[in-house]
Design an enzyme around this catalytic site. Sequence first.
Site, PDB file in Angstrom:
ATOM      1  N   ASP A 123       2.559 103.930  70.120  1.00  0.00           N
ATOM      2  CA  ASP A 123       2.062 102.834  70.971  1.00  0.00           C
ATOM      3  C   ASP A 123       0.838 103.178  71.817  1.00  0.00           C
ATOM      4  OD1 ASP A 123       4.322 101.579  69.995  1.00  0.00           O
ATOM      5  OD2 ASP A 123       5.050 100.888  71.938  1.00  0.00           O
ATOM      6  N   CYS A 131       5.886  99.914  64.594  1.00  0.00           N
ATOM      7  CA  CYS A 131       6.258 101.277  64.181  1.00  0.00           C
ATOM      8  C   CYS A 131       6.722 101.437  62.740  1.00  0.00           C
ATOM      9  CB  CYS A 131       7.363 101.808  65.074  1.00  0.00           C
ATOM     10  SG  CYS A 131       6.968 101.747  66.803  1.00  0.00           S
ATOM     11  N   LYS A 154       9.944 111.526  66.507  1.00  0.00           N
ATOM     12  CA  LYS A 154      10.469 110.223  66.077  1.00  0.00           C
ATOM     13  C   LYS A 154      10.390 110.027  64.565  1.00  0.00           C
ATOM     14  CE  LYS A 154       9.023 105.395  66.473  1.00  0.00           C
ATOM     15  NZ  LYS A 154       8.697 104.317  67.411  1.00  0.00           N
ATOM     16  N   HIS A 173      12.415 106.855  62.729  1.00  0.00           N
ATOM     17  CA  HIS A 173      12.451 105.383  62.685  1.00  0.00           C
ATOM     18  C   HIS A 173      12.212 104.817  61.278  1.00  0.00           C
ATOM     19  CE1 HIS A 173      11.690 101.527  65.280  1.00  0.00           C
ATOM     20  NE2 HIS A 173      12.848 101.537  64.660  1.00  0.00           N
ATOM     21  N   HIS A 225       5.760 105.416  74.304  1.00  0.00           N
ATOM     22  CA  HIS A 225       6.615 104.231  74.182  1.00  0.00           C
ATOM     23  C   HIS A 225       7.404 104.069  75.482  1.00  0.00           C
ATOM     24  CE1 HIS A 225       9.466 101.446  72.375  1.00  0.00           C
ATOM     25  NE2 HIS A 225       8.784 101.479  71.245  1.00  0.00           N
ATOM     26  N   ASP A 276       0.287 105.274  66.030  1.00  0.00           N
ATOM     27  CA  ASP A 276       0.829 104.483  64.913  1.00  0.00           C
ATOM     28  C   ASP A 276       0.307 103.049  64.879  1.00  0.00           C
ATOM     29  OD1 ASP A 276       2.325 103.783  67.145  1.00  0.00           O
ATOM     30  OD2 ASP A 276       4.262 103.904  66.144  1.00  0.00           O
ATOM     31  N   HIS A 277      -0.171 102.554  66.039  1.00  0.00           N
ATOM     32  CA  HIS A 277      -0.804 101.228  66.123  1.00  0.00           C
ATOM     33  C   HIS A 277      -1.316 101.082  67.537  1.00  0.00           C
ATOM     34  CE1 HIS A 277       2.877 100.264  68.133  1.00  0.00           C
ATOM     35  NE2 HIS A 277       3.547 100.675  67.075  1.00  0.00           N
TER      36      HIS A 277
END
Length: 600
Positions: A52, A91, A150, A152, A306, A358-359
């Site tokens: 994030d 994610c 992480k 996910h 995050h 990731d974005h």
Amino acid sequence: MSWQSIKEDMVCLAHFWSAAGSFLALYLLLQLPELQALVSYKPNIVLFLADDLGIGDIGCYGNNTIRTPNIDRLAKEGVKLTQHIAAAPVCTPSRAAFLTGRYPIRSGMDQSNVYRVLQWVAGSGGLPPNETTFVKILQKQGYTTGLIGKWHLGMNCEYHNDNCHHPLQHGFDFFYGMPFTLMNDCQVSQPAELDGPLRAKLWSYTQIIALTVLTLLAAKLIHLVSVPWKTIFFLAVFGFLFFISWYSSYGFVRYWDCIMMKNDEITEQPMKVERASSLMLREAISFIERNKHGPFFLFVSFLHVHTPLVTTENFIGRSNHGLYGDNVEEMDWMVGRILDTLENGSLKNRTLTYFASDHGGHLEARKGNVQLGGWNGIYKGGKAMAGWEGGIRVPGLVRWTGILPEGKIIDEPTSLMDIYPTLVHLAGGTVPQDRVIDGRNLMPLLLGSVQQSDHEFMFHYCGIHLHAVRWHQKDSGNVWKAHFITPVFQPEGSEGCYEVKYCPCSGEGVTHHNPPLLFDLSQDPSENLPLSPDMEPLFHIVIKRIEKAVDEHRRTLTPVPQQLSFYNIMWKPWLQPCCGTFPFCWCDKVKENLDNGQQF
Ligand SMILES: *[C@@H]1O[C@H](CO)[C@@H](O)[C@H](O)[C@H]1NC(C)=O
Ligand SMILES: *[C@@H]1O[C@H](CO)[C@@H](O)[C@H](O)[C@H]1NC(C)=O
Ligand SMILES: *[C@@H]1O[C@H](CO)[C@@H](O)[C@H](O)[C@H]1NC(C)=O
């Protein structure tokens, strides 16, 4: 000859030249001494992926109030990509694309109905076992591979420990971290994030049924009524199901989703979020030290930045940007510790180091007036928005001292999916030939042996809906973006969906555009001024070219099982990783090991 057709001819001619140019470049590339030298050894690889983080949150991308000296060091000693694009704005799909080098729609790892990311460790969806991650190829090429942080991307398929989606099944020799993602429910002091009202309802149903069963039972025992035992039994089972549903969510999400694992063993359930990053850092450093004779591949997938922004005391209150800034600065410090480990082990020149997010940053993450999500600089929108730059344009830094230029800036469009073929190439492997790989080898661009990236079109998906397409027109160098669908911002005039926290991909909350909204990103990176046919003589040509590309792209898609379908998303008690006897799942092996005087 009309002006229109002259222009089309010019475009054709330009295509011809750009194709000829690509061949020439490829030919020259194969002659390059550097590249041949590269093949002589396999570099170690360290990838950092933030969660994030916005492109506007770090120093080397223009932030002058947040301190990220260690990340900036990578830019100074390596290449900075300014148009580095994530394949999805949330994610799970973005990470699936990163590891497979393919748009998430190809692996079924994106929203198909309601859910955009995996919701439970105990769901059955996840990265399909027949997808080949680049990590698996590196492993085959002799790399020792590790994931810290992480995941996910799913856990089990049919049983609570079949581990069909587990990192160890996808090419990692070592895993330490969260199979899931950080969320507010993981921190005791935070309000729960998963749906509160639903749980309240479950609890009241449980109570009503329990009361009914007890009343019937009592009435039957004193012969007041003659209900069959069967009815009471079924009612009791029914009530128990409600109880389990309530128990499994209400306040217990922490036990189900917030767990830490080492390889396939649960080390903490629920995890103590406050110590997770220092344990991760320790494991990362130890992984490098253990494998310094290489080649090794380490993927540091941060829990930062995050929400709930878990930050150690050393960093709280240190930044100019509240808890969010503190958390970014702590992550930067962790990057620094790992870079130092490489340097102290004389590994720096033999290691390719990469940093990305990731974005985009999550604009709508705020509490009252306090901003808890990231900042995407001059780019519009953020996390969850697939078309707007702010959701998908992220930092991208690549350092390999001695091989790659230092301090170089590349503005060409590149994708996080490019890491796949790039690393496979460096490891001396080949990418799978039986499927489409959407990433492109970055080495020629990074080395400077070609000036243009290999991406002509990029498709910006929101779940299964194509929101926008980017066209890198190679002859003119222009980067166009056509939006077919955009989210409806609310409140109006803002650049986010503040009332619902995440902008949706489809339905009432989006606008369809026909003709599409067109922007020239090279002139208008903030996407402020949609072009009209009057303003832009190429308008129709560009739209036509993009629509043709969409048709061609669609023909390469094949239907696959939807990993985020309602059934796959559902919490399934029989898939729950549990370090006790279900439903009594709790353990703290970190503490046990410390108590026994062992190093964890
Ligand atoms: C730096 O980052 C902070 C935190 O996200 C943000 O509030 C601020 O606007 C950024 N500053 C610049 C100059 O981009
Ligand atoms: C690492 O690479 C840099 C830059 O090319 C060079 O100056 C330095 O001497 C190298 N260090 C080692 C230990 O080889
Ligand atoms: C993986 O399996 C699914 C379903 O069995 C199939 O649709 C898909 O094409 C396969 N993917 C690859 C990359 O082979």
